[in-house]
Design a protein around this motif. Structure first.
Motif, PDB file in Angstrom:
ATOM      1  N   CYS A 269      70.376  18.951  39.561  1.00 50.15           N
ATOM      2  CA  CYS A 269      70.294  19.066  38.248  1.00 50.15           C
ATOM      3  C   CYS A 269      71.055  18.495  37.155  1.00 50.15           C
ATOM      4  N   ILE A 270      70.526  18.098  35.891  1.00 49.94           N
ATOM      5  CA  ILE A 270      71.230  17.118  35.140  1.00 49.94           C
ATOM      6  C   ILE A 270      72.202  17.932  34.199  1.00 49.94           C
ATOM      7  N   ALA A 271      73.198  17.497  33.778  1.00 51.86           N
ATOM      8  CA  ALA A 271      74.022  18.180  32.836  1.00 51.86           C
ATOM      9  C   ALA A 271      73.314  18.799  31.809  1.00 51.86           C
ATOM     10  N   GLY A 272      73.898  20.054  31.459  1.00 51.05           N
ATOM     11  CA  GLY A 272      73.370  20.824  30.672  1.00 51.05           C
ATOM     12  C   GLY A 272      72.439  21.988  31.450  1.00 51.05           C
ATOM     13  N   LYS A 273      72.226  21.866  32.621  1.00 54.95           N
ATOM     14  CA  LYS A 273      71.424  22.798  33.452  1.00 54.95           C
ATOM     15  C   LYS A 273      72.008  23.283  34.357  1.00 54.95           C
TER      16      LYS A 273
ATOM     17  N   ASN B 249      64.708  24.797  45.840  1.00 58.87           N
ATOM     18  CA  ASN B 249      63.925  24.652  44.711  1.00 58.87           C
ATOM     19  C   ASN B 249      63.069  23.320  44.828  1.00 58.87           C
ATOM     20  N   ASP B 250      61.688  23.335  44.327  1.00 59.75           N
ATOM     21  CA  ASP B 250      60.955  21.919  44.561  1.00 59.75           C
ATOM     22  C   ASP B 250      60.570  21.420  43.105  1.00 59.75           C
ATOM     23  N   GLU B 251      61.090  21.864  41.951  1.00 59.10           N
ATOM     24  CA  GLU B 251      60.663  21.191  40.717  1.00 59.10           C
ATOM     25  C   GLU B 251      61.820  21.266  40.002  1.00 59.10           C
ATOM     26  N   GLU B 252      61.854  20.012  39.061  1.00 64.23           N
ATOM     27  CA  GLU B 252      63.196  19.848  38.091  1.00 64.23           C
ATOM     28  C   GLU B 252      63.384  20.925  37.250  1.00 64.23           C
ATOM     29  N   HIS B 253      62.000  21.596  36.785  1.00 69.90           N
ATOM     30  CA  HIS B 253      62.148  22.799  35.814  1.00 69.90           C
ATOM     31  C   HIS B 253      62.537  23.761  36.231  1.00 69.90           C
ATOM     32  N   ASP B 254      62.892  23.992  37.579  1.00 66.21           N
ATOM     33  CA  ASP B 254      63.556  25.217  38.206  1.00 66.21           C
ATOM     34  C   ASP B 254      65.089  25.429  37.539  1.00 66.21           C
ATOM     35  N   CYS B 255      65.403  24.086  37.281  1.00 65.46           N
ATOM     36  CA  CYS B 255      66.698  23.982  36.623  1.00 65.46           C
ATOM     37  C   CYS B 255      66.942  24.841  35.558  1.00 65.46           C
ATOM     38  N   ALA B 256      67.679  25.663  35.237  1.00 67.90           N
ATOM     39  CA  ALA B 256      67.593  26.569  33.865  1.00 67.90           C
ATOM     40  C   ALA B 256      68.535  25.948  32.869  1.00 67.90           C
ATOM     41  N   LEU B 257      68.269  26.084  31.809  1.00 67.32           N
ATOM     42  CA  LEU B 257      69.152  25.424  30.618  1.00 67.32           C
ATOM     43  C   LEU B 257      70.198  26.183  30.056  1.00 67.32           C
ATOM     44  N   CYS B 258      71.431  25.649  29.881  1.00 65.17           N
ATOM     45  CA  CYS B 258      72.533  26.382  29.104  1.00 65.17           C
ATOM     46  C   CYS B 258      71.959  27.065  27.939  1.00 65.17           C
TER      47      CYS B 258
END
Length: 200
Positions: free
Chosen positions: A38-42, A49-58
């Protein structure tokens, strides 16, 4: 969200999940390298998990510079004197400074409304102020009706022959200034001090 390096695997049990903080959108993946951080900020607390949007936002008022974060605890709060109205931020520099003439003691502020204005009779030239101690009093002989003033020129001079206390906020606080040896009577007129007395 999974991968397997086993050749000719007979069961799904050989498929390993991407760990928390990572995800994979690749089907039939054969290596852990397909699991992306997951990129920084998430952040991402679960496995597989199989999708990038599974990463939650700070959330608002918070940021994280960590890649592959596995907990919301990696999201740090913006410092007092700053605020952040958006989600998914990756650096402390994303936190915006309260403007001149304002201050905020709040940690993790999510809106500019948190920045309180210096009261009338004061001003502040500092950005990112954390307390009202940065609000400077207008000097004696001046006043300011402005709330959130950003410079000393917001302080207006009392009319000739009049003065005021530091931090005065209206022209009505300007009073007649009597010269040495005189005092101001109840009707606002300077009168000579009685014999054998003086004024400062």
């Amino acid at each position: 969200g999974t991968y397997s390096s086993t050749v000719a695997a007979a069961t799904a049990n050989t498929c390993l999940p991407c760990i928390a903080g990572t995800y994979s959108e690749v089907s039939a993946a054969t290596s852990v390298t397909t699991c992306l951080d997951c990129i920084a900020g998430k952040f991402l607390v679960t496995n597989g998990n199989d999708e990038e949007h599974d990463c939650a936002l700070c959330g608002k008022g918070r940021y994280s510079s960590s890649m592959g974060a596995t907990s919301e605890d990696t999201c740090q709060s913006c410092m007092p004197g700053t605020y952040l109205e958006t989600q998914g931020n990756s650096a402390q520099g994303d936190c915006l400074l309260c403007g001149k003439g304002t201050y905020s003691s709040s940690t993790g502020a999510t809106t500019a409304v948190t920045c309180q204005s210096c009261i009338s009779g004061t001003y502040s030239e500092a950005s990112g102020a954390t307390s009202d101690s940065t609000c400077i009093l207008c000097i004696a002989g001046t006043y300011s009706t402005s709330v959130g003033a950003i410079a000393g020129d917001a302080c207006s001079t009392c009319p000739d022959g009049m003065t005021s206390l530091p931090g005065s906020s209206t022209s009505s606080e300007c009073a007649v200034r009597c010269q040495v040896g005189y005092f101001k009577s109840p009707n606002g007129i300077c009168q000579e001090c009685p014999f054998m007395s003086s004024s400062k």
